[in-house]
Write a protein that holds these residues in place. Sequence first.
Motif, PDB file in Angstrom:
ATOM      1  N   ALA A  93       0.837  -1.202   0.000  1.00 21.83           N
ATOM      2  CA  ALA A  93       0.000   0.000   0.000  1.00 21.83           C
ATOM      3  C   ALA A  93       0.873   1.254   0.000  1.00 21.83           C
ATOM      4  O   ALA A  93       0.590   2.224  -0.725  1.00 21.83           O
ATOM      5  CB  ALA A  93      -0.919  -0.007   1.222  1.00 21.83           C
ATOM      6  N   LEU A  96       2.439   1.748  -3.403  1.00 20.60           N
ATOM      7  CA  LEU A  96       1.457   2.221  -4.374  1.00 20.60           C
ATOM      8  C   LEU A  96       1.157   3.704  -4.165  1.00 20.60           C
ATOM      9  O   LEU A  96       1.034   4.474  -5.138  1.00 20.60           O
ATOM     10  CB  LEU A  96       0.172   1.394  -4.246  1.00 20.60           C
ATOM     11  CG  LEU A  96      -0.822   1.454  -5.418  1.00 20.60           C
ATOM     12  CD1 LEU A  96      -0.142   1.162  -6.740  1.00 20.60           C
ATOM     13  CD2 LEU A  96      -1.958   0.468  -5.174  1.00 20.60           C
ATOM     14  N   GLY A 152      -3.465  -6.497  -1.669  1.00 24.26           N
ATOM     15  CA  GLY A 152      -2.432  -5.557  -2.079  1.00 24.26           C
ATOM     16  C   GLY A 152      -1.893  -5.883  -3.460  1.00 24.26           C
ATOM     17  O   GLY A 152      -1.696  -4.988  -4.293  1.00 24.26           O
ATOM     18  N   MET A 155      -4.586  -4.952  -5.952  1.00 23.66           N
ATOM     19  CA  MET A 155      -4.691  -3.507  -6.120  1.00 23.66           C
ATOM     20  C   MET A 155      -3.589  -2.968  -7.018  1.00 23.66           C
ATOM     21  O   MET A 155      -3.817  -2.084  -7.853  1.00 23.66           O
ATOM     22  CB  MET A 155      -4.642  -2.816  -4.759  1.00 23.66           C
ATOM     23  CG  MET A 155      -5.905  -2.959  -3.930  1.00 23.66           C
ATOM     24  SD  MET A 155      -7.284  -2.027  -4.616  1.00 23.66           S
ATOM     25  CE  MET A 155      -6.683  -0.350  -4.423  1.00 23.66           C
ATOM     26  N   HIS A 156      -2.371  -3.509  -6.854  1.00 27.29           N
ATOM     27  CA  HIS A 156      -1.267  -3.082  -7.697  1.00 27.29           C
ATOM     28  C   HIS A 156      -1.576  -3.321  -9.170  1.00 27.29           C
ATOM     29  O   HIS A 156      -1.406  -2.436 -10.018  1.00 27.29           O
ATOM     30  CB  HIS A 156       0.005  -3.850  -7.317  1.00 27.29           C
ATOM     31  CG  HIS A 156       0.888  -3.096  -6.374  1.00 27.29           C
ATOM     32  ND1 HIS A 156       1.616  -1.999  -6.754  1.00 27.29           N
ATOM     33  CD2 HIS A 156       1.171  -3.291  -5.071  1.00 27.29           C
ATOM     34  CE1 HIS A 156       2.313  -1.547  -5.722  1.00 27.29           C
ATOM     35  NE2 HIS A 156       2.053  -2.316  -4.689  1.00 27.29           N
ATOM     36  N   ALA A 159      -4.558  -1.277 -10.478  1.00 30.00           N
ATOM     37  CA  ALA A 159      -4.153   0.112 -10.673  1.00 30.00           C
ATOM     38  C   ALA A 159      -3.368   0.274 -11.966  1.00 30.00           C
ATOM     39  O   ALA A 159      -3.575   1.234 -12.726  1.00 30.00           O
ATOM     40  CB  ALA A 159      -3.320   0.583  -9.486  1.00 30.00           C
ATOM     41  N   ILE A 194      -6.713   6.072  -7.787  1.00 27.07           N
ATOM     42  CA  ILE A 194      -5.971   4.948  -7.197  1.00 27.07           C
ATOM     43  C   ILE A 194      -5.616   5.246  -5.736  1.00 27.07           C
ATOM     44  O   ILE A 194      -5.675   4.353  -4.875  1.00 27.07           O
ATOM     45  CB  ILE A 194      -4.709   4.657  -8.024  1.00 27.07           C
ATOM     46  CG1 ILE A 194      -5.105   4.114  -9.401  1.00 27.07           C
ATOM     47  CG2 ILE A 194      -3.813   3.651  -7.317  1.00 27.07           C
ATOM     48  CD1 ILE A 194      -3.953   3.962 -10.358  1.00 27.07           C
ATOM     49  N   THR A 198      -6.586   2.967  -2.616  1.00 31.95           N
ATOM     50  CA  THR A 198      -5.498   2.341  -1.864  1.00 31.95           C
ATOM     51  C   THR A 198      -5.520   2.726  -0.395  1.00 31.95           C
ATOM     52  O   THR A 198      -4.983   2.004   0.444  1.00 31.95           O
ATOM     53  CB  THR A 198      -4.139   2.747  -2.479  1.00 31.95           C
ATOM     54  OG1 THR A 198      -4.137   2.413  -3.866  1.00 31.95           O
ATOM     55  CG2 THR A 198      -2.985   2.012  -1.813  1.00 31.95           C
TER      56      THR A 198
END
Length: 304
Positions: A93, A96, A152, A155-156, A159, A194, A198
């Motif tokens: 997180a 990011l 995580g 999300m990476h 994104a 994003i 995040t």
Amino acid sequence: MAHSHDPHQHAPQRFDRAFALGIGLNLTYVLIEAFYGWQVNSLALLADAGHNLGDVGGLVLAWVAIAAARLRSNDRHTYGWRRASILASFANALLLLVAMGSLGWESLQRLQQPEPIAGVTVMVVASIGVLINAFTAWLFISGSKDDLNLRGAFMHMAADALVSIGVVLAGALYLWQGWLWLDPVVSLIIAAVIVIGTWSLFRQSLHLLFDGVPEQVDLAAVRQYLQGLPGVKDVHDLHVWAMSTNEVALTAHMLIEPLPADDRLLHEVTLELHEHFAIAHSTLQLEAEHGCQLSCARPPASPK
């Protein structure tokens, strides 16, 4: 005193193939993006290649954390290395957020001095990125619902897919209208979206690092359940925390009269905590008003 232990909860769900495939695909894409960015002298592609390389590092970090969680506990690390998954989700997180901050800063700089872009090349390379990042995100979508570390990783990749879609759209509109300011503006919007998405991952992982009660556990309901058990006069020293991103532990002292003669109650309570509150590791200490524990519920026979 009783301990509830579910061996199946100790091993994180295995995503080894997903990590290996995702890392391989994204590393290949970084090389492609860097090569074409150098060929067409596109700072945007080169910068995005550096960002994607950081995301590959994020995937490696998440994978290492899952591998560490499988290590057996020992006399020096009695809980093993499960907390590595929480640390990895926090690091992912943070990475990011830093990456989006860097993207936002670069976009502001470019907005002040817009530069022409190689629209067709940028669109083609970014389209490849959309496919690779979206596919990699899909590999982790099932685990992201229950595991913060896998969330995580998801999300990476999600994104990155969103960023690549923005680059494709910006390239198409640039070819159509020739707007030099469009690329940095789209990048700023994507970075903001994003960061908002995040922040929840960052906040939850930081909360768990400091032994906060996991969000899926209703501590008031757990306390009410324990206090409502037959014979329980009081519940104190109640603690609930995350051992990893998918394991929750509980300890509690229960003042009860009279003390049960066997551990049937403890077995029923630990089973209920597991089934209805998703607490896989529970340690309960039963106490009488004079402080006696379950182990002394049956006094030893007097010597004859």
